[in-house]
Design an enzyme around this catalytic site. Structure first.
Site, PDB file in Angstrom:
ATOM      1  N   SER A 114       4.067  10.003  -3.792  1.00  0.00           N
ATOM      2  CA  SER A 114       3.848   8.580  -3.527  1.00  0.00           C
ATOM      3  C   SER A 114       4.605   7.651  -4.464  1.00  0.00           C
ATOM      4  O   SER A 114       5.818   7.686  -4.530  1.00  0.00           O
ATOM      5  CB  SER A 114       2.352   8.299  -3.561  1.00  0.00           C
ATOM      6  N   HIS A 115       3.858   6.874  -5.242  1.00  0.00           N
ATOM      7  CA  HIS A 115       4.473   5.872  -6.110  1.00  0.00           C
ATOM      8  C   HIS A 115       4.862   6.455  -7.469  1.00  0.00           C
ATOM      9  O   HIS A 115       5.415   5.745  -8.304  1.00  0.00           O
ATOM     10  CB  HIS A 115       3.494   4.725  -6.325  1.00  0.00           C
ATOM     11  N   ASP A 280       6.132   1.424  -1.445  1.00  0.00           N
ATOM     12  CA  ASP A 280       6.238   2.462  -2.479  1.00  0.00           C
ATOM     13  C   ASP A 280       7.088   3.646  -2.012  1.00  0.00           C
ATOM     14  O   ASP A 280       7.664   3.620  -0.926  1.00  0.00           O
ATOM     15  CB  ASP A 280       4.849   2.916  -2.947  1.00  0.00           C
ATOM     16  N   ASP A 282       6.602   6.604  -0.755  1.00  0.00           N
ATOM     17  CA  ASP A 282       6.362   7.256   0.537  1.00  0.00           C
ATOM     18  C   ASP A 282       5.993   6.274   1.643  1.00  0.00           C
ATOM     19  O   ASP A 282       5.647   6.683   2.754  1.00  0.00           O
ATOM     20  CB  ASP A 282       5.284   8.336   0.405  1.00  0.00           C
ATOM     21  N   ASP A 284       3.483   4.048   2.092  1.00  0.00           N
ATOM     22  CA  ASP A 284       2.146   3.670   2.549  1.00  0.00           C
ATOM     23  C   ASP A 284       1.578   2.450   1.814  1.00  0.00           C
ATOM     24  O   ASP A 284       0.584   1.883   2.236  1.00  0.00           O
ATOM     25  CB  ASP A 284       1.173   4.865   2.508  1.00  0.00           C
ATOM     26  N   ARG A 285       2.201   2.039   0.711  1.00  0.00           N
ATOM     27  CA  ARG A 285       1.709   0.846   0.004  1.00  0.00           C
ATOM     28  C   ARG A 285       2.577  -0.371   0.316  1.00  0.00           C
ATOM     29  O   ARG A 285       3.730  -0.223   0.729  1.00  0.00           O
ATOM     30  CB  ARG A 285       1.763   1.060  -1.511  1.00  0.00           C
ATOM     31  N   LYS A 380      -2.668   4.663   5.135  1.00  0.00           N
ATOM     32  CA  LYS A 380      -2.331   3.269   4.914  1.00  0.00           C
ATOM     33  C   LYS A 380      -0.860   3.089   5.253  1.00  0.00           C
ATOM     34  O   LYS A 380      -0.117   4.060   5.298  1.00  0.00           O
ATOM     35  CB  LYS A 380      -2.660   2.847   3.484  1.00  0.00           C
TER      36      LYS A 380
HETATM   37  C1  VG1 Z   1      -4.555   5.759  -6.470  1.00  0.00           C
HETATM   38  C2  VG1 Z   1      -5.214   4.509  -5.944  1.00  0.00           C
HETATM   39  C3  VG1 Z   1      -5.929   4.804  -4.630  1.00  0.00           C
HETATM   40  C4  VG1 Z   1      -4.930   5.411  -3.636  1.00  0.00           C
HETATM   41  C5  VG1 Z   1      -4.260   6.616  -4.247  1.00  0.00           C
HETATM   42  C6  VG1 Z   1      -3.185   7.185  -3.367  1.00  0.00           C
HETATM   43  O1  VG1 Z   1      -5.526   6.737  -6.733  1.00  0.00           O
HETATM   44  O2  VG1 Z   1      -6.108   3.973  -6.884  1.00  0.00           O
HETATM   45  O3  VG1 Z   1      -6.501   3.624  -4.137  1.00  0.00           O
HETATM   46  O4  VG1 Z   1      -5.577   5.778  -2.451  1.00  0.00           O
HETATM   47  O5  VG1 Z   1      -3.657   6.270  -5.498  1.00  0.00           O
HETATM   48  O6  VG1 Z   1      -2.203   6.244  -3.081  1.00  0.00           O
HETATM   49  P1  VG1 Z   1      -6.104   7.016  -8.207  1.00  0.00           P
HETATM   50  O7  VG1 Z   1      -7.040   8.175  -8.030  1.00  0.00           O
HETATM   51  O8  VG1 Z   1      -4.934   7.308  -9.080  1.00  0.00           O
HETATM   52  O9  VG1 Z   1      -6.794   5.759  -8.618  1.00  0.00           O
HETATM   53  V1  VG1 Z   1      -0.629   6.740  -2.877  1.00  0.00           V
HETATM   54  O10 VG1 Z   1       0.316   5.460  -2.280  1.00  0.00           O
HETATM   55  O11 VG1 Z   1      -0.300   7.317  -4.397  1.00  0.00           O
HETATM   56  O12 VG1 Z   1      -0.736   7.974  -1.753  1.00  0.00           O
HETATM   57 CO    CO Z   2       2.074   5.999  -1.482  1.00  0.00          CO
END
Ligand code: VG1
Ligand code: CO
Length: 564
Positions: A114-115, A280, A282, A284-285, A380
């Site tokens: 992801s990010h 981000d 991937d 989704d953000r 998302k």
């Molecule tokens: C974080 C965010 C959460 C989100 C998750 C995955 O998780 O707080 O809201 O769903 O990342 O997003 P955590 O456990 O680090 O707080 V992504 O765009 O990284 O798939």
């Molecule tokens: Co993401």
């Protein structure tokens, strides 16, 4: 001639526990001999994919090409009939969710962290999604983790690697591989959801005074953004930037917030761009950011819900219910109350929205972490949120032909109806795990002994807050009755303010502590009070949260790494 299947002996690795969204570790960890193979085999040991179709997607980060070939080998040896994979193994997370649903696949494996930054010294990730297109629920990820603890061998098909650069079908041992255009299906989906003609008409008429800018942060959304913004909406090349996906995201941190998406913020400010957005790694953000205008994700999802009627998808299908993750501000609850809709508070992580959507009880939902989406898929969706905002802005301008309506006008109007939930999140990244655990243990002790209830806490500027409640958030899924415990420590105050502490489940090194603060100001407050910068509106509450949790003492740090 049939390709031989080999059984390779292996030993379990520690810590292959999927977190908030899949297994995320340093690339070097995944590169260890048998490490990735073990986890992939554990997935196949936990599901029954024999004779089934599996989607493989990803954000194209470093180590993705190797990982895809590993999935082919192990998946085929475990009986997968067909793999659907994006060209060059690229499928954004929302696009992959759509492909799983559209082609009725059994599930999907998403290669992304992801990010989190990418490249040989950064992160890689593997996530399993189920047939509704959403992240596997905890029951499945727990099973995968259990399998990783006892694994003794994995199966591989001995076959040469598949060339993923050409769209089309190819044979792979007893299986087939279908390489698809990464963007096409997703573009069709968005065109079914939004009023593209209305958006196009508005942006075309306002090329000079309403330019837009999307920043892909060199993540996976580049080709998608180009297809939507340049090819479909007919906007100039200057409307997109950093839209070539790179395996290391150009060395950046592909996270759309005010700290990491500074390439967007800088250009928006310098060129006075009224509407900017970023996504981000991937896809989704999302972040919505125009000149002098920042939309918090908590407000964003509430505003989309408020304006849902202007979006054809909701106009046609109606809005069934609304939801947010627990730490997300309660702005969306107010919209649900006003519209008479059912609404839900779920733990952090998109997997918790899936059951509600499948049951037809949830249409629009979001997380404070720049995640917004709907039941059009089960992830998302960054670009969905961006186009939703463009749709809203175009509709708002149609209603007000004599005055150009911008992001701030939409925010102001929203606050004047519902009041404003000031919200901020402080992240303390890569702090020592011992300190983080001690901080949480201390809060849990206060919860179990009820020692903080009704105590008064005064900030350095003299504002006092009285604690009205203290609990450890726990969720019972209303559809399957599964219970998720320990989802964050919540402190509520008598004025309706709220502070939440949570340990991150996506970090790959040490621990990350998140502190979420929220303070509600009703619509009856003065326009000046409602328009205050968030930091000002929240400072005293943050002071109190830090003091009563002894956060600095436990973590040994003075300042957060990121403030959003
Ligand atoms: C974080 C965010 C959460 C989100 C998750 C995955 O998780 O707080 O809201 O769903 O990342 O997003 P955590 O456990 O680090 O707080 V992504 O765009 O990284 O798939
Ligand atoms: Co993401």
């Amino acid at each position: 001639m049939s390709s031989p299947i080999k059984e390779i002996p292996t030993k379990p690795f520690e810590g292959q526990k999927p977190g908030t969204s899949g297994l995320r570790k340093r690339v070097k960890v995944f590169q260890q001999e048998h490490y990735t193979e073990n986890f992939i085999q554990a997935i196949f040991d936990s599901i029954d994919a024999k004779g089934q179709t599996l989607v493989i997607g990803g954000d194209g980060r470093y180590f993705s090409p190797e990982a895809v070939q590993i999935i082919f080998k192990i998946g085929s040896a475990n009986g997968v009939k067909k793999f659907i994979v994006g060209k060059d193994s690229i499928l954004s997370t929302p696009a992959a969710s759509n492909v799983i649903r559209k082609y009725k696949a059994y599930g999907g494996i998403l290669l992304t962290a992801s990010h989190n930054p990418g490249g040989p010294n950064n992160d890689f990730g593997i996530k399993y999604n189920v047939s509704n297109g959403g992240p596997a629920p905890e029951g499945v990820t727990d099973k995968i983790f259990e399998k990783t603890k006892t694994i003794s061998s994995y199966k591989v098909l001995e076959a040469p690697p598949v060339d993923l650069s050409k769209i089309g079908e190819t044979k792979y041992g007893p299986s087939e591989v279908s390489i698809i255009d990464s963007v096409a299906d997703y573009l069709i989906l968005l065109q079914e959801i939004f009023d593209f003609p209305l958006i196009k008409e508005f942006l075309e008429a306002h090329k000079a005074d309403y330019p837009i800018l999307f920043d892909g942060l060199n993540g996976v959304t580049g080709p998608y953004a180009r297809a939507i913004i340049v090819d479909t909406l007919g906007l100039p090349e200057s409307s997109i930037q950093n839209c070539v996906p790179l395996p290391d995201f150009g060395g950046g941190h592909p996270d759309p917030n005010l700290t990491y998406a500074h390439t967007l913020v800088d250009v928006v400010e310098a060129k006075n761009i009224p509407f900017g957005a970023a996504s981000d790694g991937d896809g989704d953000r999302n972040m919505i950011y125009g000149k002098g205008a920042f939309v918090t994700p908590s407000d964003s999802v509430a505003i989309i819900a408020h304006w849902a009627d202007v979006i054809p998808y909701f106009k046609k299908g109606g809005v069934k219910g609304l939801a947010r993750s627990m730490p997300t501000s309660k702005a969306i609850d107010l919209v649900a109350q006003k519209k008479g809709l059912e609404y839900f508070e779920v733990p952090t992580g998109w997997k918790f929205f899936g059951n509600l959507m499948d049951a037809g009880r949830l249409s629009i939902c979001g997380e404070e972490s720049f995640g917004t989406g709907s039941d059009h898929i089960r992830e998302k969706d960054g670009l969905w949120a961006v186009v939703a905002w463009l749709n809203i802005i175009a509709a708002a301008n149609k209603k007000s032909p004599n005055k150009l309506v911008g992001i701030n006008d939409i925010l102001k109007e929203f606050y004047s109806i519902y009041g404003r939930s000031f919200f901020s999140r402080y992240d303390y990244e890569e702090v020592p795990s011992d300190g983080a655990n001690a901080l949480v243990a201390n809060l849990n002790k206060a919860i179990s002994t009820n020692s903080l209830n009704n105590t008064v806490h005064t900030s350095s500027n003299g504002t006092s807050f009285t604690i009205s409640g203290l609990y450890n958030f726990e969720y019972k899924d209303p559809i399957d009755n599964s219970v998720s415990k320990n989802q964050g420590q919540v402190i509520t105050f008598s004025d309706g303010s709220r502070v939440v502490f949570r340990l991150s489940g996506t970090g790959s090194q040490g621990a990350t502590v998140r502190l979420y603060v929220e303070r509600y100001v009703p619509a009856t407050a003065s326009p000046e009070e409602l328009a205050k910068p968030a930091a000002e509106g929240l400072q005293s509450l943050i002071d109190v949260a830090l003091e009563l949790s002894k956060l600095k003492e436990y973590l040994g740090v003075d300042k957060p790494t990121v403030i959003t």
